[in-house]
Design a protein around this motif. Structure first.
Motif, short mmCIF file in Angstrom:
data_model
loop_
_atom_site.label_atom_id
_atom_site.label_comp_id
_atom_site.label_asym_id
_atom_site.label_seq_id
_atom_site.Cartn_x
_atom_site.Cartn_y
_atom_site.Cartn_z
N ARG A 177 0.85 -1.20 0.00
CA ARG A 177 0.00 0.00 0.00
C ARG A 177 0.88 1.25 0.00
N PRO A 178 0.42 2.32 -0.64
CA PRO A 178 1.23 3.55 -0.71
C PRO A 178 1.50 4.18 0.65
N ASP A 179 0.64 3.88 1.67
CA ASP A 179 0.81 4.54 2.96
C ASP A 179 1.70 3.76 3.92
N TRP A 180 2.32 2.67 3.44
CA TRP A 180 3.23 1.94 4.33
C TRP A 180 4.46 2.81 4.61
N SER A 181 4.75 2.98 5.88
CA SER A 181 5.85 3.87 6.23
C SER A 181 6.84 3.25 7.22
N ASP A 182 6.52 2.07 7.73
CA ASP A 182 7.47 1.41 8.65
C ASP A 182 7.26 -0.10 8.58
#
Length: 739
Positions: A428-433
């Motif tokens: 997903r584009p919002d994966w950040s960690d």
């Protein structure tokens, strides 16, 4: 009046006609009132029988091929050695004097042999002889079949595999004809193979009793094995090696050798070799066959015995095989012995180097028959990339079949969504960690595993350590890879050997786990039976890769598309989802270069010398590689040489394309010079004038590589460099990626 049991059982196992002819000779003298006969007389009568039958053109066992091809050329001195075999075989009913000069029936046998019984035994022997000779059916041209395979197989291997006449001969014609032989029971089946999808190094024709085995992967059966160089064919009583070797080579070999001795103690196997001197291939499966063969006879190409002798030998071997089958069914020996493997200490299942090529050919056939066609050597390259490092990136424009390749490759090896050995994880584009992949501790203190962790838990189960697990991160660069995947990349670098396994540091720290979670997740690592593959589309909506990511895996580009490829019309192969392949087929075997250096020092030195020259060029733009990339490239080259998948230049070309060129990007003259200096190397043309072309490189764009550089060592890399160079001049900026 019934014959004594001792006499009715003497021909139960005929092997050859010798026993029956010897009995006829003794009965002939007994009719004359001679209870015993001198050995010289016996030899003369024995030889005369065969010579008379041969002179009448009747079917007859030929003499031993090392003596002569015809009985009329055999001497009495030679008969002395031939006749000893039936004399020993009939020792229970025969007696001889102290000097072994006279022979006759034992006294207890003679007491039951009156004139009617002598005549009855004589008729019985004659009937058995005729039945035996009838079974030597000359209508099956076995000699012609074997000769055709030996003389044409190597040349035929250069031809297309599909619908080849030689393949049909081995797979269809010969098994059908063998099943028509009079001594071929309904319980048996004949089967031939020249490979699956591609030509096998060792073709074979097997005969199995379906009551004890229906596959050549396990059990005992009779099989013709052809040497890889087609110099000989062996008629063998052999064991399937695939299943026993799943317990590891040491345990498998122990079982196979134990079984060989067991079978040899049960049946005589007279007339056949009983050693490990069968020579099929230089290494790999040839050694497996040596260990697993119970008995054999060797036929040299160009010097095959007569058709009749071949059928006689086959009949003899099948008689022994039938004796073993009857013993096994009565004692349930097969089940007991086979189960003893499972009770042994479990070891990782191993794949022979010689089996890798055939397995890859099967994968290619499976994929092609489902309508997906990929460039030459792409499947081999994909396999070697995963074998080198269990992290591979498939990059290219949308719709080129990147995700489908992963899915079909996994299916061909038996890893599916249904058995949970294949897992597709959309990024997903919002994966950040890393928590999006690994998991997190919620407000209640309970650990919530991510999709990656769920797969690792199952793959780490000791019962599953021999199953391979595929994880496909789809659209991997929709989010910044370094943000959510960095922990996984770092963890891959902590591999070490522990208890004969390759393990990493723990994936999840203890402070992330609640008390109840520790039983499931504490100490969880990335096991060697897991492969991570990311698919990426390189366009304006995605994020680029850093060198940290590129260094840790192979990047395979998908940009060459042939739209007019369609599914094959031939029969569709199903995946072997029940058996699959051992995890060792894909698991990395080397952690440090030192582990491979002992056996492949010359190849490693040669590859490193090439990389040193390339690194001198890359240093000008600070894109040079370190030890991690050097080791990965050397491992790739070593696996390629071990499995004989591509030439050295083809393999190194893939590594340049996947490990070196993706590092290059920029807009200045240094980048342009670097591209042209690398082009000199990939074209193999030291005369290329870089300084003269720095102002205008348009001449390079017009190059017809196939025509002007037909011997260029690294054609794929040359083509990519020309694209990057042209893009630099036209756009003022270049990179490896299409966008």
């Amino acid at each position: 009046m019934a014959l004594p049991i001792a006499l009715t059982n003497i021909f139960k196992h005929k092997q050859k006609s010798y026993k029956m002819v010897l009995v006829l000779c003794l009965l002939d003298e007994l009719k004359k009132g001679n209870p015993s006969v001198t050995l010289d007389t016996l030899k003369q009568k024995f030889l005369t029988y065969y010579q008379n039958r041969e002179a009448q053109g009747l079917v007859v066992d030929p003499p031993p091929s090392k003596l002569s091809k015809q009985w009329r050329e055999i001497t009495l001195a030679q008969i002395h050695h031939i006749i000893q075999t039936p004399i020993q075989a009939l020792s229970q009913i025969l007696i001889n004097d102290r000097d072994h000069k006279e022979y006759g029936f034992r006294p207890e046998i003679l007491e039951e042999l009156r004139t009617p019984q002598i005549q009855e035994l004589s008729e019985y022997t004659t009937q058995e002889l005729e039945k035996y000779f009838d079974q030597l059916n000359p209508s099956v041209p076995l000699r012609d079949y074997l000769d055709t395979i030996l003389s044409t197989y190597l040349e035929t291997k250069l031809q297309p595999f599909k619908e080849n006449d030689l393949g049909k001969l081995v797979r269809q014609t010969i098994p059908i004809d063998l099943s028509k032989l009079p001594f071929f029971p309904d319980e048996w089946k004949a089967q031939g193979s020249v490979g699956q999808g591609n030509w096998a190094d060792v073709p074979w024709i097997a005969i199995m009793d379906k009551r004890i085995t229906t596959t050549t992967q396990q059990g005992v059966y009779v099989v013709y094995l052809f040497s890889q160089d087609m110099s000989a064919v062996y008629l063998t009583l052999a064991q399937g090696v695939a299943e026993p070797l799943k317990q590891g080579k040491r345990v498998g070999y122990e079982y196979l050798r134990r079984k060989v001795q067991e079978i040899r103690s049960i049946i005589a196997l007279d007339g056949f070799q009983k050693d490990e001197n069968i020579q099929l291939t230089a290494k790999g499966i040839g050694e497996d066959y040596q260990v697993s063969t119970v008995a054999y006879t060797k036929y040299e190409a160009g010097n095959l015995p007569s058709n009749q002798q071949l059928l006689t030998d086959l009949h003899s071997m099948l008689e022994y095989y039938q004796e073993y089958v009857e013993y096994s069914l009565a004692d349930d020996t097969t089940t007991t012995s086979e189960s003893s493997i499972s009770s042994s200490k479990k070891e990782p299942l191993l794949v022979n180097d010689s089996d890798v090529r055939e397995t890859i050919d099967t994968i290619k056939t499976y994929i092609r028959q489902r309508g997906f066609h990929y460039p030459d050597h792409l499947i081999e390259n994909f396999y070697l990339s995963m074998k080198t490092k269990p992290f591979v990136i498939l990059a290219g424009i949308s719709g080129t079949g990147k995700t489908k390749l992963v899915k079909l490759f996994a299916e061909a090896l038996g890893a599916t969504s249904e058995n949970r050995q294949f897992r597709l994880i959309p990024v997903r584009p919002d994966w950040s960690d890393p928590s999006d992949l690994i998991g997190y501790k919620d407000l209640t203190g309970t650990f919530r595993p991510g999709p990656l962790t769920e797969v690792l838990v199952e793959a780490s189960n000791p019962d599953n350590e021999d199953n391979v697990y595929f994880i496909c991160l789809d659209e991997m660069n929709l989010a910044r890879v370094e943000h959510y995947f960095s922990d996984i990349l770092s963890l891959m670098e902590t591999q070490e050997r522990k208890d004969d396994r390759i393990v990493t540091n723990p994936l999840i720290s203890t402070n992330q786990l609640g008390e109840d979670d520790r039983v499931f997740y504490e100490g969880l690592f990335i096991p060697s039976n897991v492969v991570l593959i990311g698919t990426v589309n390189m366009d304006e909506t995605t994020h680029p890769f850093s060198k940290k990511v590129l260094d840790r895996g192979n990047t395979i580009e998908f940009n060459y598309i042939q739209l007019d490829n369609f599914p094959d019309a031939e029969e569709i192969y199903e995946s072997d989802s029940e058996r699959g392949v051992p995890a060792s087929f894909l698991s990395s075997e080397y952690i440090t270069l030192q582990e491979a250096y002992k056996d492949y020092s010359n190849l490693i030195k040669e590859s490193t010398e090439k990389l040193i020259k390339i690194n001198l060029v890359l240093e000008n733009i600070h894109a040079h590689i370190g030890f991690r990339v050097r080791d990965a490239i050397c491992f790739y080259m070593v696996y390629n040489e071990r499995f004989h998948l591509m030439t050295k230049d083809e393999a190194f070309d893939f590594q340049l394309l996947q490990k070196i060129l993706p590092r290059i990007q920029g807009s200045n003259l240094s980048v342009k010079r670097t591209l042209m200096e690398l082009l000199k190397i990939t074209l193999g043309d030291p005369r290329l004038q870089v300084d003269e072309l720095m102002g205008d490189a348009a001449l390079l764009y017009e190059l017809d590589l196939q025509k002007e550089y037909p011997n260029a060592p690294y054609k794929q890399s040359s083509r990519k460099l020309l694209y990057m160079l042209r893009r630099l001049e036209e756009d003022g900026f270049t990179s490896f990626w299409v966008s």
